[in-house]
Design an enzyme around this catalytic site. Structure first.
Site, PDB file in Angstrom:
ATOM      1  N   PRO A 188     -13.860   2.225 -62.620  1.00 35.12           N
ATOM      2  CG  PRO A 188     -12.109   0.521 -63.569  1.00 35.12           C
ATOM      3  CD  PRO A 188     -13.942   1.467 -63.453  1.00 35.12           C
ATOM      4  NE  ARG A 198      -8.513   9.299 -66.188  1.00 31.96           N
ATOM      5  CZ  ARG A 198      -9.068   8.392 -66.050  1.00 31.96           C
ATOM      6  NH1 ARG A 198     -10.703   8.583 -65.345  1.00 31.96           N
ATOM      7  NH2 ARG A 198      -8.951   7.804 -67.265  1.00 31.96           N
ATOM      8  CE1 TYR A 214     -11.982  11.329 -69.435  1.00 33.68           C
ATOM      9  CE2 TYR A 214      -9.912  11.373 -69.125  1.00 33.68           C
ATOM     10  CZ  TYR A 214     -10.582  10.861 -69.149  1.00 33.68           C
ATOM     11  OH  TYR A 214     -10.655   9.566 -69.929  1.00 33.68           O
ATOM     12  CG  ASN A 254     -18.224   7.996 -66.108  1.00 30.26           C
ATOM     13  OD1 ASN A 254     -17.503   7.322 -66.776  1.00 30.26           O
ATOM     14  ND2 ASN A 254     -17.662   8.946 -66.342  1.00 30.26           N
ATOM     15  CB  ALA A 285     -11.240   2.341 -69.251  1.00 31.06           C
ATOM     16  CD  GLU A 318     -22.229   4.126 -72.357  1.00 34.69           C
ATOM     17  OE1 GLU A 318     -22.807   3.323 -73.336  1.00 34.69           O
ATOM     18  OE2 GLU A 318     -21.012   4.105 -73.081  1.00 34.69           O
TER      19      GLU A 318
HETATM   20  C1  DQA Z   1     -14.491   8.230 -69.429  1.00 34.81           C
HETATM   21  C2  DQA Z   1     -14.159   7.708 -70.954  1.00 34.81           C
HETATM   22  C3  DQA Z   1     -13.259   6.938 -70.940  1.00 34.81           C
HETATM   23  O1  DQA Z   1     -12.841   6.200 -72.360  1.00 34.81           O
HETATM   24  C4  DQA Z   1     -12.164   7.027 -70.014  1.00 34.81           C
HETATM   25  O2  DQA Z   1     -11.256   5.829 -69.931  1.00 34.81           O
HETATM   26  C5  DQA Z   1     -12.566   7.086 -68.779  1.00 34.81           C
HETATM   27  C6  DQA Z   1     -13.379   8.066 -68.637  1.00 34.81           C
HETATM   28  C7  DQA Z   1     -15.325   9.718 -69.604  1.00 34.81           C
HETATM   29  O3  DQA Z   1     -16.184   9.937 -68.869  1.00 34.81           O
HETATM   30  O4  DQA Z   1     -14.852  10.407 -70.237  1.00 34.81           O
HETATM   31  O5  DQA Z   1     -12.589   6.781 -67.241  1.00 34.81           O
HETATM   32  O6  DQA Z   1     -15.739   7.577 -69.336  1.00 34.81           O
END
Ligand code: DQA
Length: 148
Positions: free
Chosen positions: A12, A20, A25, A76, A79, A100
């Protein structure tokens, strides 16, 4: 081993990369990141899938396992990382390695992000290197598979 085939699975909100919270990010879109992976690893065959829906991610994982042609998954989970026991169980249910990855360093952020419910059942974890997290995940996976 013959050709290496990797599924890059994004959960998501990762469809919103570039727009975003760029201060967290970065400015690259998910399409940019995917293209850079293809360019960086010409010998690997990549499949890409992103969904806002937990169930679709689970189904994709099972498809990947049943298809038999995949060497591993770069995940990835967004959340879902922090609360999805269903995703954790799905990772446990497949035998292919799942790595991960996170763009941000989840351990340097809000308290609720510092817990991953999937790390224990993943083969490795990479967090905090921006788009490079995906590249490092691929490298780690190739090492596990003993592919140079
Ligand atoms: C994420 C970190 C998560 O906490 C967040 O909800 C994301 C992106 C990251 O790539 O840093 O959606 O997975």
């Amino acid at each position: 081993m013959d050709s290496v085939s990797i599924l890059v699975l994004n959960g998501p909100n990762l469809s919103r990369l570039g727009k975003r919270e760029p201060e967290v990010y970065g400015s690259r879109s998910l399409e940019d990141i995917n293209k850079e992976l293809v360019d960086a690893f010409p010998g690997i065959s990549f499949d890409f899938f992103q969904s806002e829906e937990e169930g679709e991610l689970l189904e994709k994982l099972f498809h990947c396992e049943d298809d038999g042609g995949y060497s591993g998954v770069i995940l990835n989970a967004g959340a879902l990382t922090h609360y999805s026991i269903a995703l954790r169980d799905a990772i446990s249910a497949v035998s292919i390695p799942v790595i991960e990855v996170h763009l941000s360093n989840i351990y340097a952020r809000e308290e609720f992000r510092r817990k991953s419910v999937i790390s224990e059942v993943c083969s490795g974890v990479i967090t905090g290197f921006g788009p490079n997290s995906y590249h490092l995940g691929v490298r780690g996976l190739m090492g596990m598979l003993e592919v140079s």
